[in-house]
Design a protein around this motif. Structure first.
Motif: not given
Length: 95
Positions: A24-32, A75-77
């Motif tokens: 989750r942290a990697g996905m959130i970082a990519d979104f940001q 991160g999203i992937q």
């Protein structure tokens, strides 16, 4: 202020739940870093291996632009790869 809310309900096998939370942290970082209008997200664990992802966007246009990008960053992937099945996706407006 109104915001656009993305509601995605999905299933993850119980043995991958810890990996999902870790990713989750990697996905959130990519979104940001890559998604204009991303305001924040909450991940809710439901029963029977189901989860609800609540994501807030500044506008419907920001949400649409994000959907068009899909899983374009690692991160999203990594987060998406852990999802076994998408149950439902909805868009709403917070007031």
């Amino acid at each position: 202020m109104t915001t656009t809310v993305e509601l995605t309900r999905f299933r993850v096998s119980p043995e991958r739940a810890t990996d999902l939370v870790a990713a989750r942290a990697g996905m959130i970082a990519d979104f940001q870093a890559d998604r204009d209008g991303f305001l924040g997200a909450t991940l809710v664990q439901l029963s029977d291996g189901e989860w609800l992802d609540i994501v807030e966007w500044r506008s419907p246009a920001d949400f649409a632009a994000s959907r068009a990008k899909g899983g374009n960053l690692p991160g999203i992937q990594a987060f998406f790869a852990l999802i076994d099945e998408v149950v439902s996706m909805e868009e709403g407006t917070s007031r």
